[in-house]
Scaffold this active site. Structure first.
Site, short mmCIF file in Angstrom:
data_model
loop_
_atom_site.label_atom_id
_atom_site.label_comp_id
_atom_site.label_asym_id
_atom_site.label_seq_id
_atom_site.Cartn_x
_atom_site.Cartn_y
_atom_site.Cartn_z
CE LYS A 236 -4.33 -1.64 1.98
NZ LYS A 236 -5.34 -1.46 3.02
CE LYS B 280 -14.08 -3.53 1.28
NZ LYS B 280 -13.35 -3.69 2.56
CE LYS C 230 -5.95 -7.91 -1.57
NZ LYS C 230 -6.00 -7.77 -0.14
P1 TYM Z 1 -10.67 -5.87 4.31
O1 TYM Z 1 -11.67 -4.82 4.64
O2 TYM Z 1 -9.67 -5.59 3.27
O3 TYM Z 1 -11.41 -7.21 3.88
C1 TYM Z 1 -12.43 -7.78 4.67
C2 TYM Z 1 -12.34 -9.30 4.62
O4 TYM Z 1 -12.47 -9.77 3.28
C3 TYM Z 1 -11.37 -10.63 2.95
N1 TYM Z 1 -11.03 -10.43 1.53
C4 TYM Z 1 -10.98 -11.40 0.62
N2 TYM Z 1 -11.20 -12.72 0.70
C5 TYM Z 1 -11.08 -13.45 -0.44
N3 TYM Z 1 -10.76 -12.91 -1.64
C6 TYM Z 1 -10.53 -11.58 -1.77
N4 TYM Z 1 -10.23 -11.07 -2.95
C7 TYM Z 1 -10.63 -10.77 -0.60
N5 TYM Z 1 -10.48 -9.44 -0.37
C8 TYM Z 1 -10.72 -9.25 0.93
C9 TYM Z 1 -10.25 -10.18 3.86
O5 TYM Z 1 -9.28 -11.20 4.03
C10 TYM Z 1 -10.99 -9.86 5.13
O6 TYM Z 1 -11.23 -11.02 5.88
N6 TYM Z 1 -7.30 -5.60 7.97
C11 TYM Z 1 -8.62 -6.10 7.64
C12 TYM Z 1 -9.71 -5.53 8.51
C13 TYM Z 1 -9.53 -5.77 9.98
C14 TYM Z 1 -9.67 -7.00 10.66
C15 TYM Z 1 -9.45 -6.71 12.02
C16 TYM Z 1 -9.93 -8.30 10.25
C17 TYM Z 1 -9.26 -4.82 10.91
N7 TYM Z 1 -9.19 -5.38 12.14
C18 TYM Z 1 -9.48 -7.72 13.01
C19 TYM Z 1 -9.98 -9.29 11.23
C20 TYM Z 1 -9.74 -9.00 12.57
C21 TYM Z 1 -8.93 -5.72 6.21
O7 TYM Z 1 -8.35 -4.81 5.64
O8 TYM Z 1 -9.94 -6.37 5.65
#
Ligand code: TYM
Length: 332
Positions: free
Chosen positions: A112, A198, A195
């Site tokens: 990032k 967003k 992948k």
């Molecule tokens: P975020 O918001 O990017 O994504 C949310 C969840 O979706 C999953 N994900 C995917 N799974 C499969 N294929 C994809 N292309 C894909 N893109 C996203 C992510 O693995 C995630 O589970 N850092 C985290 C948010 C967070 C969090 C936490 C998660 C903050 N605190 C505590 C768990 C526990 C994030 O950016 O997710």
């Protein structure tokens, strides 16, 4: 019952099919057997610039999609991170036991910050995984269900919990990561080596849950495949076709092997048509329910506030334990 914690960033108006499959579907299932806590992580979202009005809207929309996707806010806890101050407070403490080099090795930060240009990346983006560790540890979570891309952050969380415990005595629960193997990563429809994200450059590569069904179908029909005509799962040679097979299999419940047999001798157009049908069948009711919930933002805000109170009670207890262990003077 064991505790579960997970969250998503409100960094777009809609969740995408990767978030749905990688996270939300598992959450919905697991909330039956766990004491589940789900968070909309707005503090994380502001580690890159956000427009205030949009952030507020995206936060509500993310919460509405959790509920529409099957998270029950009366049973599970569903709250907004910034409404529970303990997250920022524990993150500060964990900052002080995290090595600079250790944080520098986080691949999501490296990706990032490179994308933004290293000089304009914020310190918040750098300490992002430490805030994520605070999220998880505050709730004594035993399990964290996420997609593959979060594995390294959960590893760091485990390291920090273990380190805190060995320095100050048993205080924090060391969590396990849970990643669904086959669907751990959904890929971009236009660049199926990356992948689905967003922040993708081309909107046509991302299947948004709140897209109109006709738009979803259109995106699937223009998904990148390859020049030969064989429908077979092969991530290396045929990333586009493999991704479509994963989507089909996830929503139809048919195994990849059965799909390969079923589509033998058929063309990519046939596959895409069926994938569009199963994705739309899955998303259409979720989309409608989410839009309904968003028609009454005041009610949604009340649900979230009530849930923030439930979350605060859990989080405050852990933070108090931590502060005491560290040697902070209690306010009497
Ligand atoms: P975020 O918001 O990017 O994504 C949310 C969840 O979706 C999953 N994900 C995917 N799974 C499969 N294929 C994809 N292309 C894909 N893109 C996203 C992510 O693995 C995630 O589970 N850092 C985290 C948010 C967070 C969090 C936490 C998660 C903050 N605190 C505590 C768990 C526990 C994030 O950016 O997710």
């Amino acid at each position: 019952t064991p505790r579960l914690f997970s969250g998503m960033q409100p960094s777009a108006d809609s969740l995408h099919v990767g978030n749905y499959i990688g996270a939300l579907m598992q959450w919905r299932e697991m909330q039956q057997n766990y004491d589940a806590v789900f968070c909309v992580v707005d503090l994380h979202a502001i580690t890159v610039p956000q427009d205030p009005a949009l952030l507020r809207q995206q936060t509500r929309r993310t919460a509405a999609q959790y509920i529409a996707g099957g998270i029950d806010p009366e049973h599970s806890v569903l709250f907004v991170q910034s409404q529970v101050p303990a997250h920022a407070q524990l993150a500060w403490v964990l900052n002080t036991i995290t090595g600079f080099g250790e944080a520098s090795r986080m691949t999501q930060f490296k990706d990032k910050s490179a994308k933004q240009g290293n000089d304009s990346a914020s310190v918040g983006l750098f300490t992002y995984p430490i805030l994520q560790a605070a999220d998880i540890l505050l709730y004594d979570a035993a399990v964290v269900p996420v997609g593959e891309d979060q594995r390294q952050h959960i590893e760091l969380t485990r390291d920090l919990a273990t380190r805190f415990n060995s320095r100050f005595g048993d205080t924090l629960v060391v969590p396990e990561v849970q990643i669904q193997k086959e669907t751990a990563k959904i890929y971009d429809l236009q660049s199926p080596e990356s992948k689905m994200s967003k922040s993708a450059t081309a909107d046509s590569g991302v299947l948004w849950m709140l897209d109109e069904p006709s738009k979803t179908a259109k995106k699937i029909k223009s998904a990148v495949t390859d020049a030969d005509r064989e429908i077979r799962f092969d991530r290396g040679e045929k990333p586009g076709v493999s991704n479509l097979l994963t989507l089909h299999s996830t929503f139809s419940g048919t195994s990849i092997a059965d799909l390969e047999a079923q589509f033998e001798g058929k063309g990519y157009g046939d596959l895409k048509k069926e994938v569009a049908d199963v994705v739309v069948a899955e998303f259409a009711p979720v989309r409608e329910r989410a839009l309904e919930l968003l028609d009454d933002p005041a009610e949604l805000d009340r649900v979230l506030s009530r849930n923030a109170e439930r979350a605060s009670d859990m989080a405050e207890a852990t933070l108090a334990r931590v502060y005491d262990r560290i040697g902070f003077l209690p306010r009497v």
